[in-house]
Design a protein around this motif. Structure first.
Motif, PDB file in Angstrom:
ATOM      1  N   VAL A 235       0.813  -1.215   0.000  1.00  0.00           N
ATOM      2  CA  VAL A 235       0.000   0.000   0.000  1.00  0.00           C
ATOM      3  C   VAL A 235       0.849   1.268   0.000  1.00  0.00           C
ATOM      4  N   LEU A 236       1.944   1.279   0.759  1.00  0.00           N
ATOM      5  CA  LEU A 236       2.744   2.490   0.927  1.00  0.00           C
ATOM      6  C   LEU A 236       3.201   3.121  -0.386  1.00  0.00           C
ATOM      7  N   PRO A 237       3.687   2.365  -1.390  1.00  0.00           N
ATOM      8  CA  PRO A 237       4.106   3.018  -2.639  1.00  0.00           C
ATOM      9  C   PRO A 237       2.988   3.802  -3.315  1.00  0.00           C
ATOM     10  N   PHE A 238       1.758   3.283  -3.273  1.00  0.00           N
ATOM     11  CA  PHE A 238       0.641   4.016  -3.863  1.00  0.00           C
ATOM     12  C   PHE A 238       0.365   5.308  -3.098  1.00  0.00           C
ATOM     13  N   LEU A 239       0.532   5.266  -1.782  1.00  0.00           N
ATOM     14  CA  LEU A 239       0.311   6.464  -0.971  1.00  0.00           C
ATOM     15  C   LEU A 239       1.390   7.515  -1.231  1.00  0.00           C
ATOM     16  N   ILE A 240       2.633   7.083  -1.383  1.00  0.00           N
ATOM     17  CA  ILE A 240       3.716   8.027  -1.692  1.00  0.00           C
ATOM     18  C   ILE A 240       3.445   8.721  -3.019  1.00  0.00           C
ATOM     19  N   LEU A 352      -6.956  -2.846  -4.920  1.00  0.00           N
ATOM     20  CA  LEU A 352      -6.705  -4.243  -5.276  1.00  0.00           C
ATOM     21  C   LEU A 352      -5.583  -4.865  -4.451  1.00  0.00           C
ATOM     22  N   ALA A 353      -4.825  -4.051  -3.745  1.00  0.00           N
ATOM     23  CA  ALA A 353      -3.703  -4.567  -2.956  1.00  0.00           C
ATOM     24  C   ALA A 353      -4.121  -5.087  -1.590  1.00  0.00           C
ATOM     25  N   VAL A 354      -5.413  -4.886  -1.211  1.00  0.00           N
ATOM     26  CA  VAL A 354      -5.866  -5.318   0.112  1.00  0.00           C
ATOM     27  C   VAL A 354      -7.111  -6.178  -0.004  1.00  0.00           C
TER      28      VAL A 354
END
Length: 421
Positions: A235-240, A352-354
């Motif tokens: 998830v973190l890369p999408f948030l960055i 889609l990552a969760v």
């Protein structure tokens, strides 16, 4: 664990399309009001009140701060309370914010409230209500769509629902220009407040949902892996990426208004006649991307994020050199096209990552990241524009966009946030 009718098995429910359209129009109301505020009301108002340009951006920054802080909270609450009450509450909070802006704006323009600090504080407080309460609608709406879509269709359906915001930004500037010319500078605020309260009532009474409350929230977080979700590698890369995009688009949007006023030699109420059509063109480009291109090109989310940065980069470069209105319009088209492509990419990728149980949580995180860039926009954008160099904010955006392409290419693992058969 919660029982809900919002499972992927319900994607063929006959009421799904009607529910999606209701959320579409709700986000459209928010998009129209925000664009009217940015393009036609707040910047001209601050100049008529002799406030520094950066204060207009700071009002949005304070709202964005609370938006970012509270969006994850409302996303979690939508898991436990249901999407419908959280979405309705957000629209009601938005209506309250616009009502307070109308009241304090009128008092300031008529000199019942005086003093730079007091006027700024009243306007900032009004906008803060949107950040605190209005932030509930977007994560609840996105999670509602994720609940009712299969992985294969999530990208296009999230693009559809978020395009409601874009439709609002098409309608908003032109409508605001007409309202300002005929009914006064503050009239868009009154109209927006009425629409927001109306949509809140429609969501509350008409959005289909049956969700039992979660009685043990702590156990729910432990069982689903909701704790520390933002730190997870999926998830973190999408948030960055979302934070970087919000910073870029925040600068390009807020500085653009003052750029038009300065380069076209207009100010105050006259500015809406130029900024309104420009934002309309940009919003039409968003619609072109989300309603026409995305359903047809069917790119991977990672690719969509990279491709979206290209027209944004072109728009930023055009703004460095633009000296005529046609160039400014072209820049807005490129900015709109880039936003329209990139946003559904990271939004659906994070979804889609969760797991299905975490859709509210991840939607809140994504919406929070969408607002984080606006917190520091006045310092990277309007302050530098006003006191350092008027071209430098656009150069900064171009450099950040180049970084974002590289980050999406090498920072996102292949297969994360992608639907596979």
């Amino acid at each position: 664990m919660t029982h809900t009718d919002d499972s992927p098995e319900g994607v063929s429910r006959p009421d799904r399309r009607g529910a999606f359209f209701l959320l579409f129009f709700s986000l459209m109301a928010i998009g129209a009001g925000n664009t009217m505020l940015i393009a036609a009301v707040l910047p001209p108002m601050t100049r008529e009140l002799n406030l520094p340009d950066w204060m207009a951006g700071s009002i949005f920054a304070l709202s964005a701060f609370w938006w970012s802080v509270t969006s994850p909270f409302w996303g979690k609450r939508s898991n436990r309370w249901g999407r419908r009450p959280v979405a309705a509450l957000g629209l009601a909070g938005y209506g309250l914010s616009m009502t307070l802006l109308l009241i304090f704006g009128w008092l300031s323009l008529n000199h019942y409230i005086t003093g730079t600090l007091l006027v700024f504080s009243c306007l900032a407080l009004s906008r803060t209500m949107f950040g605190l309460l209005g932030s509930g609608t977007n994560p609840a709406a996105q999670a509602y769509v994720a609940d009712r879509t299969s992985p294969a269709e999530r990208q296009s359906e999230i693009a559809f629902i978020t395009s409601g915001f874009s439709v609002g930004t098409v309608v908003g500037p032109a409508f605001a220009a007409a309202l300002v010319a005929t009914a006064g500078l503050l009239s868009p605020l009154a109209v927006t407040a009425v629409i927001a309260f109306t949509m809140s009532a429609l969501i509350w009474f008409r959005l289909p949902e049956q969700r039992e409350p979660v009685t043990d929230a702590t156990q729910f977080d432990d069982e689903t892996g909701a704790r520390g979700l933002w730190r997870s590698g999926s998830v973190l890369p999408f948030l960055i990426f979302a934070v970087c995009l919000s910073l870029t688009t925040g600068i390009l949007t807020q500085v653009f208004v003052f750029t038009v006023m300065d380069r076209m030699g207009v100010s105050g109420r006259e500015a809406a006649q130029f900024t309104g059509p420009a934002f309309t063109v940009g919003a039409l480009a968003v619609l072109l991307a989300q309603l026409v291109l995305i359903p047809r090109i069917k790119m991977r989310n990672k690719t969509l994020m990279m491709v979206g940065c290209v027209p944004l980069f072109v728009g930023a470069i055009i703004l460095v050199f633009a000296r005529d209105y046609a160039s400014l319009i072209l820049a807005q088209f490129c900015i709109g096209l880039g936003q329209g492509l990139a946003r559904p990419g990271f939004s659906s990728g994070a979804s889609l990552a969760v797991s299905p149980q975490l859709q509210g949580n991840v939607a809140g995180l994504v919406i929070s990241a969408n607002g984080m860039g606006f917190i520091i926009t006045p310092f990277f954008g309007l302050f530098i524009y006003e006191y350092v160099n008027p071209q430098l904010p656009f150069v900064f955006c171009a450099g950040l966009l180049a970084f974002m392409v590289l980050f999406a290419r090498f920072g996102l693992k292949d297969g994360v946030g992608e639907y596979t058969e």
